[in-house]
Write a protein that holds these residues in place. Structure first.
Motif, PDB file in Angstrom:
ATOM      1  N   ARG A  67       0.817  -1.224   0.000  1.00 13.81           N
ATOM      2  CA  ARG A  67       0.000   0.000   0.000  1.00 13.81           C
ATOM      3  C   ARG A  67       0.845   1.267   0.000  1.00 13.81           C
ATOM      4  O   ARG A  67       0.429   2.292  -0.525  1.00 13.81           O
ATOM      5  CB  ARG A  67      -0.914   0.020   1.232  1.00 13.81           C
ATOM      6  N   PHE A  68       2.007   1.201   0.622  1.00 16.00           N
ATOM      7  CA  PHE A  68       2.894   2.362   0.731  1.00 16.00           C
ATOM      8  C   PHE A  68       4.133   2.125  -0.136  1.00 16.00           C
ATOM      9  O   PHE A  68       4.625   0.996  -0.240  1.00 16.00           O
ATOM     10  CB  PHE A  68       3.343   2.589   2.171  1.00 16.00           C
ATOM     11  N   THR A  69       4.644   3.219  -0.696  1.00 13.31           N
ATOM     12  CA  THR A  69       5.875   3.159  -1.470  1.00 13.31           C
ATOM     13  C   THR A  69       6.785   4.301  -1.053  1.00 13.31           C
ATOM     14  O   THR A  69       6.360   5.468  -1.052  1.00 13.31           O
ATOM     15  CB  THR A  69       5.586   3.262  -2.975  1.00 13.31           C
ATOM     16  N   ILE A  70       8.024   3.960  -0.733  1.00 15.25           N
ATOM     17  CA  ILE A  70       9.001   4.990  -0.392  1.00 15.25           C
ATOM     18  C   ILE A  70       9.912   5.192  -1.594  1.00 15.25           C
ATOM     19  O   ILE A  70      10.256   4.236  -2.298  1.00 15.25           O
ATOM     20  CB  ILE A  70       9.809   4.601   0.870  1.00 15.25           C
ATOM     21  N   SER A  71      10.272   6.445  -1.837  1.00 16.43           N
ATOM     22  CA  SER A  71      11.136   6.735  -2.980  1.00 16.43           C
ATOM     23  C   SER A  71      11.973   7.963  -2.688  1.00 16.43           C
ATOM     24  O   SER A  71      11.694   8.717  -1.749  1.00 16.43           O
ATOM     25  CB  SER A  71      10.300   6.955  -4.244  1.00 16.43           C
ATOM     26  N   ARG A  72      12.976   8.135  -3.517  1.00 19.11           N
ATOM     27  CA  ARG A  72      13.905   9.251  -3.327  1.00 19.11           C
ATOM     28  C   ARG A  72      14.030   9.983  -4.646  1.00 19.11           C
ATOM     29  O   ARG A  72      14.171   9.365  -5.696  1.00 19.11           O
ATOM     30  CB  ARG A  72      15.247   8.687  -2.890  1.00 19.11           C
ATOM     31  N   ASP A  73      13.952  11.305  -4.604  1.00 24.89           N
ATOM     32  CA  ASP A  73      14.177  12.132  -5.793  1.00 24.89           C
ATOM     33  C   ASP A  73      15.391  12.992  -5.492  1.00 24.89           C
ATOM     34  O   ASP A  73      15.290  14.012  -4.804  1.00 24.89           O
ATOM     35  CB  ASP A  73      12.943  12.990  -6.084  1.00 24.89           C
ATOM     36  N   ASN A  74      16.533  12.575  -6.010  1.00 31.93           N
ATOM     37  CA  ASN A  74      17.771  13.294  -5.693  1.00 31.93           C
ATOM     38  C   ASN A  74      17.771  14.705  -6.279  1.00 31.93           C
ATOM     39  O   ASN A  74      18.350  15.622  -5.706  1.00 31.93           O
ATOM     40  CB  ASN A  74      18.974  12.509  -6.192  1.00 31.93           C
ATOM     41  N   ALA A  75      17.124  14.893  -7.403  1.00 35.31           N
ATOM     42  CA  ALA A  75      17.079  16.222  -8.024  1.00 35.31           C
ATOM     43  C   ALA A  75      16.342  17.219  -7.143  1.00 35.31           C
ATOM     44  O   ALA A  75      16.665  18.410  -7.126  1.00 35.31           O
ATOM     45  CB  ALA A  75      16.412  16.137  -9.387  1.00 35.31           C
ATOM     46  N   LYS A  76      15.355  16.727  -6.388  1.00 30.53           N
ATOM     47  CA  LYS A  76      14.596  17.587  -5.488  1.00 30.53           C
ATOM     48  C   LYS A  76      15.045  17.430  -4.043  1.00 30.53           C
ATOM     49  O   LYS A  76      14.459  18.029  -3.139  1.00 30.53           O
ATOM     50  CB  LYS A  76      13.100  17.287  -5.601  1.00 30.53           C
ATOM     51  N   ASN A  77      16.078  16.600  -3.846  1.00 32.97           N
ATOM     52  CA  ASN A  77      16.606  16.365  -2.502  1.00 32.97           C
ATOM     53  C   ASN A  77      15.511  15.985  -1.518  1.00 32.97           C
ATOM     54  O   ASN A  77      15.432  16.515  -0.402  1.00 32.97           O
ATOM     55  CB  ASN A  77      17.351  17.603  -1.983  1.00 32.97           C
TER      56      ASN A  77
END
Length: 125
Positions: A67-77
């Motif tokens: 149900r949950f997804t964790i993610s990272r956007d390095n461009a937006k820090n």
């Protein structure tokens, strides 16, 4: 001094979605293991999900898997916690935290070194 800025909480109905954001104010977020935790009134803080530095992987609590997804956007820090199919039992204050570690992230709050101020998520009809 590094600070964590969280946003994205709110009031939603069961079945709806929310996305939480966590942005470290100093070094790029990709340098840290970052975890999301939650605490409901009268309950202990529990680990929800975490994402490791350098693509070492992610972890999820059984209660949120699928149900949950964790993610990272390095461009937006920023690190995001996308929450789908929210349930009333997901209602809690949600906190992001940083763990200075070279290992894969863990969901133990005792391991984390710095915490954000929290953002409230309320799931109610």
């Amino acid at each position: 001094q590094l600070q964590l800025v969280e946003s994205g909480g709110g009031l939603v109905q069961p079945g709806e979605s929310l996305r939480l954001s966590c942005t470290p104010s100093d070094l790029p977020s990709e340098y840290y293991n970052i975890g999301w935790f939650r605490q409901a009134p009268g309950k202990e803080r529990e680990g929800v999900s975490c994402i490791s530095r350098h693509d070492l992987g992610t972890n999820y609590a059984d209660s949120v898997k699928g149900r949950f997804t964790i993610s990272r956007d390095n461009a937006k820090n920023s690190v995001y916690l996308q929450m789908y199919s929210l349930k009333p039992e997901d209602t809690a204050a949600y906190y992001c935290a940083v763990h200075y570690s070279f290992s894969r992230c863990v969901l133990s709050s005792k391991e984390y070194d710095l915490w954000g101020q929290g953002t409230q998520v309320t799931v109610s009809s």
